[in-house]
Design a protein around this motif. Structure first.
Motif, PDB file in Angstrom:
ATOM      1  N   GLN A  34       0.827  -1.201   0.000  1.00 52.46           N
ATOM      2  CA  GLN A  34       0.000   0.000   0.000  1.00 52.46           C
ATOM      3  C   GLN A  34       0.862   1.253   0.000  1.00 52.46           C
ATOM      4  O   GLN A  34       0.597   2.193  -0.741  1.00 52.46           O
ATOM      5  CB  GLN A  34      -0.908  -0.012   1.231  1.00 52.46           C
ATOM      6  CG  GLN A  34      -2.045  -1.006   1.127  1.00 52.46           C
ATOM      7  CD  GLN A  34      -2.840  -1.099   2.403  1.00 52.46           C
ATOM      8  OE1 GLN A  34      -2.382  -0.718   3.470  1.00 52.46           O
ATOM      9  NE2 GLN A  34      -4.041  -1.634   2.315  1.00 52.46           N
ATOM     10  N   SER A  38       0.806   3.837  -3.153  1.00 51.84           N
ATOM     11  CA  SER A  38      -0.127   4.912  -2.841  1.00 51.84           C
ATOM     12  C   SER A  38       0.499   6.293  -2.921  1.00 51.84           C
ATOM     13  O   SER A  38      -0.116   7.270  -2.520  1.00 51.84           O
ATOM     14  CB  SER A  38      -0.708   4.697  -1.443  1.00 51.84           C
ATOM     15  OG  SER A  38       0.307   4.813  -0.474  1.00 51.84           O
ATOM     16  N   LYS A  41      -1.800   8.604  -4.836  1.00 49.13           N
ATOM     17  CA  LYS A  41      -3.225   8.373  -4.638  1.00 49.13           C
ATOM     18  C   LYS A  41      -3.970   9.546  -4.042  1.00 49.13           C
ATOM     19  O   LYS A  41      -5.184   9.506  -3.926  1.00 49.13           O
ATOM     20  CB  LYS A  41      -3.442   7.163  -3.717  1.00 49.13           C
ATOM     21  CG  LYS A  41      -3.364   5.824  -4.408  1.00 49.13           C
ATOM     22  CD  LYS A  41      -3.605   4.695  -3.417  1.00 49.13           C
ATOM     23  CE  LYS A  41      -4.940   4.844  -2.709  1.00 49.13           C
ATOM     24  NZ  LYS A  41      -5.182   3.752  -1.734  1.00 49.13           N
ATOM     25  N   TYR A  42      -3.256  10.597  -3.654  1.00 49.11           N
ATOM     26  CA  TYR A  42      -3.902  11.640  -2.875  1.00 49.11           C
ATOM     27  C   TYR A  42      -3.775  13.030  -3.482  1.00 49.11           C
ATOM     28  O   TYR A  42      -2.759  13.376  -4.075  1.00 49.11           O
ATOM     29  CB  TYR A  42      -3.327  11.639  -1.456  1.00 49.11           C
ATOM     30  CG  TYR A  42      -3.554  10.338  -0.741  1.00 49.11           C
ATOM     31  CD1 TYR A  42      -4.774  10.055  -0.136  1.00 49.11           C
ATOM     32  CD2 TYR A  42      -2.554   9.359  -0.703  1.00 49.11           C
ATOM     33  CE1 TYR A  42      -4.995   8.851   0.508  1.00 49.11           C
ATOM     34  CE2 TYR A  42      -2.775   8.142  -0.060  1.00 49.11           C
ATOM     35  CZ  TYR A  42      -3.995   7.893   0.543  1.00 49.11           C
ATOM     36  OH  TYR A  42      -4.220   6.688   1.156  1.00 49.11           O
ATOM     37  N   ASP A  57      -8.474  10.933  -1.201  1.00 47.78           N
ATOM     38  CA  ASP A  57      -8.045   9.706  -1.857  1.00 47.78           C
ATOM     39  C   ASP A  57      -8.655   9.723  -3.252  1.00 47.78           C
ATOM     40  O   ASP A  57      -9.874   9.660  -3.406  1.00 47.78           O
ATOM     41  CB  ASP A  57      -8.541   8.492  -1.065  1.00 47.78           C
ATOM     42  CG  ASP A  57      -8.034   7.168  -1.631  1.00 47.78           C
ATOM     43  OD1 ASP A  57      -7.864   7.073  -2.860  1.00 47.78           O
ATOM     44  OD2 ASP A  57      -7.815   6.240  -0.841  1.00 47.78           O
ATOM     45  N   THR A  59      -8.688   7.557  -5.498  1.00 46.77           N
ATOM     46  CA  THR A  59      -9.277   6.288  -5.923  1.00 46.77           C
ATOM     47  C   THR A  59     -10.749   6.238  -5.546  1.00 46.77           C
ATOM     48  O   THR A  59     -11.594   5.770  -6.305  1.00 46.77           O
ATOM     49  CB  THR A  59      -8.539   5.099  -5.276  1.00 46.77           C
ATOM     50  OG1 THR A  59      -7.159   5.161  -5.633  1.00 46.77           O
ATOM     51  CG2 THR A  59      -9.117   3.776  -5.751  1.00 46.77           C
ATOM     52  N   THR A  60     -11.054   6.764  -4.349  1.00 48.95           N
ATOM     53  CA  THR A  60     -12.432   6.722  -3.849  1.00 48.95           C
ATOM     54  C   THR A  60     -13.124   8.073  -3.881  1.00 48.95           C
ATOM     55  O   THR A  60     -14.338   8.148  -3.690  1.00 48.95           O
ATOM     56  CB  THR A  60     -12.437   6.217  -2.396  1.00 48.95           C
ATOM     57  OG1 THR A  60     -11.684   7.144  -1.579  1.00 48.95           O
ATOM     58  CG2 THR A  60     -11.806   4.837  -2.294  1.00 48.95           C
ATOM     59  N   ASN A  61     -12.334   9.142  -4.080  1.00 50.05           N
ATOM     60  CA  ASN A  61     -12.854  10.519  -4.012  1.00 50.05           C
ATOM     61  C   ASN A  61     -13.488  10.824  -2.656  1.00 50.05           C
ATOM     62  O   ASN A  61     -14.535  11.457  -2.560  1.00 50.05           O
ATOM     63  CB  ASN A  61     -13.835  10.800  -5.156  1.00 50.05           C
ATOM     64  CG  ASN A  61     -13.126  10.919  -6.495  1.00 50.05           C
ATOM     65  OD1 ASN A  61     -11.993  11.387  -6.563  1.00 50.05           O
ATOM     66  ND2 ASN A  61     -13.783  10.498  -7.559  1.00 50.05           N
ATOM     67  N   LYS A  62     -12.807  10.365  -1.620  1.00 53.15           N
ATOM     68  CA  LYS A  62     -13.226  10.629  -0.237  1.00 53.15           C
ATOM     69  C   LYS A  62     -12.111  11.378   0.493  1.00 53.15           C
ATOM     70  O   LYS A  62     -10.923  11.133   0.258  1.00 53.15           O
ATOM     71  CB  LYS A  62     -13.512   9.332   0.513  1.00 53.15           C
ATOM     72  CG  LYS A  62     -14.587   8.444  -0.111  1.00 53.15           C
ATOM     73  CD  LYS A  62     -15.960   9.044   0.002  1.00 53.15           C
ATOM     74  CE  LYS A  62     -17.028   8.093  -0.535  1.00 53.15           C
ATOM     75  NZ  LYS A  62     -18.384   8.699  -0.514  1.00 53.15           N
ATOM     76  N   THR A  64      -9.805  11.719   3.400  1.00 55.29           N
ATOM     77  CA  THR A  64      -9.304  10.749   4.373  1.00 55.29           C
ATOM     78  C   THR A  64      -8.582  11.397   5.549  1.00 55.29           C
ATOM     79  O   THR A  64      -8.319  10.740   6.555  1.00 55.29           O
ATOM     80  CB  THR A  64      -8.345   9.752   3.698  1.00 55.29           C
ATOM     81  OG1 THR A  64      -7.260  10.479   3.109  1.00 55.29           O
ATOM     82  CG2 THR A  64      -9.071   8.966   2.615  1.00 55.29           C
TER      83      THR A  64
END
Length: 335
Positions: A34, A38, A41-42, A57, A59-62, A64
């Motif tokens: 990870q 990663s 990823k941000y 993030d 990848t998830t569009n959240k 974090t």
């Protein structure tokens, strides 16, 4: 019977130890995988109306994490490895250095007055900070977190970008209507290029042959071999942020005054699409694979995500107050 019980106990203990080791090693392997994968990823969004940076993030569009960096964070740049984030704070004249492994501020570097734009060289060894209030660019050594040079440029320097070889830095001087070209080997401005009115954002293509500059009404295209503007592209109202996709085929421009993003074809220097994103878009950056563009919208407290294949907004991420994200707020790493 006692021997059998003892044997079972030993066997059970051995099995437990083996399982523990397997689980531990698996966990370490997963964590390592990870951490390795990663780095890009941000997205790190500076919330200029507060004291925070929101971590998305991609990848998830959240969101974090939310990092407290101090008052009025504005400019931002992520190093190529994705391990550090540099955030300029206009009011205090400092740059905060975030360690992305901990999402904590690891250092604070004093620069010039009213720092705005921030850029990092491809090696990740130098950070260049445009100081609007002092007509200078501060050069930070990333190993020591010390300013090692101060370069005089034009009046009210705003956006800043480094070319792919790391040999030149381009700085938009908003009140001079010029772009300064800095030679990184000498930390001296070696050329001044006349562009449009009130230049702000700057981006360099992956080949290092073109520089794109947002002006009050249009975008200037600079040929880096000649240090001259070779084209002017009309976009939306009050263009501000600008980014070139990883392939170098498209330029995306945030039009602060009309809530849109203009898409420029770099082969023709023509606008091929206009994407409505919402009120006051400012910073923009691409995901490392170029499939998504992230747009910070200052007054809505949100980031719009554009699918670059369709030029449609596919997600909206709520962040902090008055997100600016002026700069390369996503790492360029592809692993």
């Amino acid at each position: 019977m006692k021997m059998d019980k003892k044997f079972c106990s030993v066997a059970l203990a051995s099995t437990t130890i083996v399982l523990f080791l397997i689980l531990t090693l698996s966990t370490i392997s997963i964590a390592t995988a990870q951490n390795t994968s990663s780095t890009a990823k941000y997205a790190y969004i500076t919330n200029s109306g507060s004291t925070t940076v929101s971590v998305i993030d991609i990848t998830t569009n959240k969101v974090t994490a939310t990092i407290n960096v101090g008052k009025y964070p504005y400019g931002v740049a992520v190093n190529p490895a994705g391990t550090k984030v540099y955030v300029s704070k206009e009011a205090s004249g400092v740059v905060s250095v975030i360690n992305t492994a901990t999402n904590k501020v690891a250092a604070t570097v004093s620069v010039g007055k009213k720092p705005w734009g921030v850029a990092i060289n491809p090696a990740g060894t130098k950070v260049y900070v445009a100081n609007e209030g002092s007509k200078t660019v501060s050069v930070i050594d990333t190993t020591s977190n010390k300013v090692t040079a101060t370069v005089s440029v034009g009046n009210y320097p705003c956006g800043v970008a480094v070319n792919p070889p790391g040999t030149k830095v381009y700085v938009a001087n908003s009140l001079d209507n010029t772009v300064s070209v800095i030679d990184t080997s000498t930390n001296k401005a070696i050329a001044t290029i006349k562009v449009g009115n009130l230049p702000t954002g700057v981006a360099v293509n992956p080949a290092g042959t073109k520089v794109y500059v947002t002006n009050e009404y249009d975008v200037s295209v600079i040929d880096t071999t000649k240090n001259k503007v070779t084209a002017t592209v009309t976009v939306g109202k009050y263009p501000w942020g600008i980014a070139v996709n990883p392939a170098g085929t498209k330029v995306y421009v945030t039009n602060y005054g009309d809530g849109t993003v203009s898409v420029i074809n770099t082969a023709t220097n023509k606008v091929t699409a206009t994407v409505t994103v919402g009120s006051y878009p400012l910073g923009i950056a691409f995901s490392p694979d170029g499939t998504k563009a992230y747009v910070a919208k200052e007054t809505s407290g949100a980031v719009s995500v554009i699918n670059t294949a369709t030029n449609k907004v596919t997600a909206t991420v709520t962040v902090g107050k008055e997100p600016a994200a002026f700069g390369q707020f996503i790492s360029s790493a592809t692993t």
